[in-house]
Design a protein around this motif. Structure first.
Motif, PDB file in Angstrom:
ATOM      1  N   MET A  20      -8.861  -2.471   2.399  1.00 45.59           N
ATOM      2  CA  MET A  20      -7.826  -1.970   3.303  1.00 45.59           C
ATOM      3  C   MET A  20      -7.341  -0.600   2.832  1.00 45.59           C
ATOM      4  O   MET A  20      -7.152   0.321   3.638  1.00 45.59           O
ATOM      5  CB  MET A  20      -6.655  -2.940   3.394  1.00 45.59           C
ATOM      6  N   ALA A  21      -7.148  -0.428   1.541  1.00 47.63           N
ATOM      7  CA  ALA A  21      -6.714   0.864   1.004  1.00 47.63           C
ATOM      8  C   ALA A  21      -7.745   1.944   1.315  1.00 47.63           C
ATOM      9  O   ALA A  21      -7.384   3.070   1.679  1.00 47.63           O
ATOM     10  CB  ALA A  21      -6.488   0.767  -0.499  1.00 47.63           C
ATOM     11  N   ARG A  22      -9.017   1.602   1.214  1.00 53.02           N
ATOM     12  CA  ARG A  22     -10.072   2.573   1.552  1.00 53.02           C
ATOM     13  C   ARG A  22     -10.000   2.970   3.027  1.00 53.02           C
ATOM     14  O   ARG A  22     -10.189   4.134   3.370  1.00 53.02           O
ATOM     15  CB  ARG A  22     -11.441   1.990   1.222  1.00 53.02           C
ATOM     16  N   ARG A  23      -9.727   2.003   3.899  1.00 53.14           N
ATOM     17  CA  ARG A  23      -9.594   2.315   5.325  1.00 53.14           C
ATOM     18  C   ARG A  23      -8.396   3.232   5.569  1.00 53.14           C
ATOM     19  O   ARG A  23      -8.472   4.178   6.356  1.00 53.14           O
ATOM     20  CB  ARG A  23      -9.461   1.032   6.149  1.00 53.14           C
ATOM     21  N   ILE A  24      -7.289   2.944   4.906  1.00 59.23           N
ATOM     22  CA  ILE A  24      -6.091   3.773   5.056  1.00 59.23           C
ATOM     23  C   ILE A  24      -6.390   5.207   4.638  1.00 59.23           C
ATOM     24  O   ILE A  24      -6.075   6.159   5.351  1.00 59.23           O
ATOM     25  CB  ILE A  24      -4.916   3.197   4.236  1.00 59.23           C
ATOM     26  N   VAL A  25      -7.023   5.368   3.478  1.00 61.73           N
ATOM     27  CA  VAL A  25      -7.355   6.708   2.979  1.00 61.73           C
ATOM     28  C   VAL A  25      -8.271   7.431   3.953  1.00 61.73           C
ATOM     29  O   VAL A  25      -8.037   8.586   4.301  1.00 61.73           O
ATOM     30  CB  VAL A  25      -7.996   6.635   1.572  1.00 61.73           C
ATOM     31  N   ILE A  35       1.584   5.067  -0.317  1.00 62.15           N
ATOM     32  CA  ILE A  35       0.805   6.248   0.021  1.00 62.15           C
ATOM     33  C   ILE A  35       1.432   7.482  -0.633  1.00 62.15           C
ATOM     34  O   ILE A  35       2.638   7.704  -0.532  1.00 62.15           O
ATOM     35  CB  ILE A  35       0.732   6.431   1.548  1.00 62.15           C
ATOM     36  N   VAL A  80      -3.764   6.024  -2.283  1.00 64.70           N
ATOM     37  CA  VAL A  80      -3.090   4.790  -1.911  1.00 64.70           C
ATOM     38  C   VAL A  80      -3.105   3.889  -3.144  1.00 64.70           C
ATOM     39  O   VAL A  80      -4.169   3.564  -3.675  1.00 64.70           O
ATOM     40  CB  VAL A  80      -3.772   4.090  -0.723  1.00 64.70           C
ATOM     41  N   PHE A 135       0.847  -1.184   0.000  1.00 66.22           N
ATOM     42  CA  PHE A 135       0.000   0.000   0.000  1.00 66.22           C
ATOM     43  C   PHE A 135       0.889   1.243   0.000  1.00 66.22           C
ATOM     44  O   PHE A 135       1.339   1.698   1.048  1.00 66.22           O
ATOM     45  CB  PHE A 135      -0.916  -0.031   1.234  1.00 66.22           C
ATOM     46  N   GLU A 156      -8.719   7.033   7.141  1.00 67.20           N
ATOM     47  CA  GLU A 156      -8.045   7.388   8.393  1.00 67.20           C
ATOM     48  C   GLU A 156      -7.101   8.576   8.208  1.00 67.20           C
ATOM     49  O   GLU A 156      -7.090   9.501   9.016  1.00 67.20           O
ATOM     50  CB  GLU A 156      -7.273   6.192   8.941  1.00 67.20           C
ATOM     51  N   ILE A 157      -6.311   8.555   7.153  1.00 65.21           N
ATOM     52  CA  ILE A 157      -5.349   9.629   6.932  1.00 65.21           C
ATOM     53  C   ILE A 157      -6.061  10.916   6.533  1.00 65.21           C
ATOM     54  O   ILE A 157      -5.673  12.009   6.956  1.00 65.21           O
ATOM     55  CB  ILE A 157      -4.299   9.219   5.873  1.00 65.21           C
ATOM     56  N   ASP A 202       5.452   1.321   0.620  1.00 66.92           N
ATOM     57  CA  ASP A 202       5.256   0.221   1.563  1.00 66.92           C
ATOM     58  C   ASP A 202       6.226  -0.889   1.167  1.00 66.92           C
ATOM     59  O   ASP A 202       6.051  -1.547   0.153  1.00 66.92           O
ATOM     60  CB  ASP A 202       3.802  -0.259   1.482  1.00 66.92           C
TER      61      ASP A 202
END
Length: 70
Positions: free
Chosen positions: A32-37, A8, A51, A6, A39-40, A17
């Motif tokens: 998971m990429a959607r969650r990362i985006v 960023i 991401v 992933f 959150e950030i 990564d």
């Protein structure tokens, strides 16, 4: 279980990564990429974030930004 990476991107900053993490399939990795985006992107200075999801042998799976898949 395949390993996904992933990478960023935010403005002029790139965070590759190098470790990755295992997921069952592309759909799980994209989730998971959607969650990362999400959150950030909660931080105002990081609204322009992407991401890039990369799978086996450098295969690009998807790029996700605040609006979803690109």
């Amino acid at each position: 279980m395949p390993r996904y990476y992933f990478h960023i991107f935010s403005d002029d900053v790139e965070c590759p990564d190098r470790k990755g993490e295992p997921h069952d399939d592309d759909a799980q990795a994209i989730a998971m990429a959607r969650r990362i985006v999400s959150e950030i992107a909660e931080e105002p200075e990081h609204r322009e974030i992407e991401v890039k999801v990369v799978g086996r042998k450098g295969r690009a799976v998807a790029t996700v930004d605040i609006n979803g898949l690109k």
